[in-house]
Motif scaffolding. Structure first.
Motif, short mmCIF file in Angstrom:
data_model
loop_
_atom_site.label_atom_id
_atom_site.label_comp_id
_atom_site.label_asym_id
_atom_site.label_seq_id
_atom_site.Cartn_x
_atom_site.Cartn_y
_atom_site.Cartn_z
N SER A 40 0.81 -1.22 0.00
CA SER A 40 0.00 0.00 0.00
C SER A 40 0.85 1.27 0.00
N LYS A 41 2.02 1.25 0.62
CA LYS A 41 2.85 2.46 0.62
C LYS A 41 3.40 2.72 -0.79
N GLY A 42 3.80 1.66 -1.48
CA GLY A 42 4.26 1.81 -2.86
C GLY A 42 3.14 2.28 -3.78
N ALA A 43 1.94 1.72 -3.59
CA ALA A 43 0.79 2.14 -4.39
C ALA A 43 0.45 3.61 -4.12
N SER A 44 0.55 4.01 -2.87
CA SER A 44 0.29 5.42 -2.52
C SER A 44 1.32 6.34 -3.15
N LEU A 45 2.57 5.90 -3.20
CA LEU A 45 3.62 6.70 -3.84
C LEU A 45 3.29 6.90 -5.32
N LEU A 46 2.92 5.83 -6.00
CA LEU A 46 2.58 5.94 -7.42
C LEU A 46 1.39 6.87 -7.63
N GLN A 47 0.41 6.77 -6.75
CA GLN A 47 -0.76 7.64 -6.83
C GLN A 47 -0.37 9.10 -6.59
N ALA A 48 0.51 9.33 -5.61
CA ALA A 48 0.95 10.69 -5.31
C ALA A 48 1.71 11.29 -6.49
N SER A 82 12.92 0.20 -7.27
CA SER A 82 12.37 -1.02 -7.87
C SER A 82 10.86 -0.88 -8.08
N VAL A 83 10.15 -0.30 -7.12
CA VAL A 83 8.70 -0.08 -7.27
C VAL A 83 8.42 0.81 -8.47
N LEU A 84 9.17 1.90 -8.58
CA LEU A 84 8.95 2.84 -9.69
C LEU A 84 9.31 2.23 -11.04
N GLU A 85 10.42 1.50 -11.08
CA GLU A 85 10.82 0.88 -12.35
C GLU A 85 9.81 -0.17 -12.81
N GLU A 86 9.20 -0.87 -11.87
CA GLU A 86 8.18 -1.87 -12.22
C GLU A 86 6.88 -1.23 -12.68
N ASN A 87 6.77 0.09 -12.50
CA ASN A 87 5.51 0.78 -12.82
C ASN A 87 5.71 1.93 -13.79
N GLY A 88 6.58 1.74 -14.77
CA GLY A 88 6.67 2.68 -15.88
C GLY A 88 7.74 3.75 -15.80
N TYR A 89 8.58 3.73 -14.78
CA TYR A 89 9.59 4.78 -14.66
C TYR A 89 11.02 4.28 -14.92
N LYS A 90 11.15 3.11 -15.51
CA LYS A 90 12.47 2.56 -15.79
C LYS A 90 13.25 3.50 -16.71
N GLY A 91 14.50 3.77 -16.35
CA GLY A 91 15.32 4.67 -17.15
C GLY A 91 15.09 6.14 -16.87
N LYS A 141 17.62 14.89 -18.13
CA LYS A 141 17.20 13.63 -18.75
C LYS A 141 16.24 12.79 -17.92
N ALA A 142 16.24 12.89 -16.62
CA ALA A 142 15.43 12.00 -15.78
C ALA A 142 14.15 12.69 -15.31
N THR A 143 13.29 11.93 -14.71
CA THR A 143 12.03 12.45 -14.18
C THR A 143 12.02 12.48 -12.66
#
Length: 179
Positions: A40-48, A82-91, A141-143
């Motif tokens: 849930s903390k990772g999901a909340s981060l992605l939502q934020a 790792s949470v962010l890379e698994e959800n579209g932020y790789k690279g 270059k990064a986000t």
């Protein structure tokens, strides 16, 4: 010079029910831990991140989407990456901490150094140059910059749209410094 061995306490028949209760309690904790399927903390981060970037856009923020996520440790930093890379932020992620010994940071520094080696941009201080290389890479270059307290002072990140405190420090003044 042998160390004396501590004698093991032998269980009495009166101890056995207490040990069984402890085993049951620990088994319950194990089942509870195994039942957790959602981070849930990772999901909340992605939502934020999604909501924060959308709000910045709605308010007319110009330039690229940029977020700084503060953590308290390098271990948490790696987990968040790792949470962010698994959800579209790789690279799209830069790590910033006190050592920056990971492969990505070293590669970023090497490319930066090669580009600016014969200019006054290179200070001669490897740690200061590493910081400059990482900030420039993030800006250009990064986000997302995932940072420990090492990024809370001494660097200019005013081009960012969003600051997220994934972990909160004990001292509230550190939160102010981050912002």
């Amino acid at each position: 010079d042998e160390k004396p061995h501590k004698e093991k306490k032998k269980l009495t028949p009166d101890d056995i029910p207490a040990v069984r209760r402890e085993i049951e309690e620990l088994s319950g904790y194990l089942k509870l831990a195994e039942s957790i399927t959602t981070n849930s903390k990772g999901a909340s981060l992605l939502q934020a991140l999604t909501k924060g970037f959308a709000a910045a856009s709605e308010k007319g923020a110009t330039g690229a989407r940029k977020a700084v996520i503060f953590t308290e440790s390098r271990r948490t930093q790696e987990y968040v990456r790792s949470v962010l890379e698994e959800n579209g932020y790789k690279g799209q992620i830069v790590l910033f901490n006190g050592t920056n010994t990971d492969a990505d940071s070293k590669a970023t520094y090497a490319a930066w150094f090669e580009q600016f080696k014969n200019t006054d941009r290179v200070s001669g201080s490897p740690s200061a140059d590493m910081r400059a290389a990482l900030v420039e890479h993030f800006r250009d270059k990064a986000t997302i910059l995932i940072a420990t307290e090492a990024a809370a002072e001494g660097i200019n990140l005013q081009f960012c749209n969003l600051v997220i405190n994934y972990d909160l420090p004990w001292n509230p003044q550190r939160i102010e410094q981050r912002i």
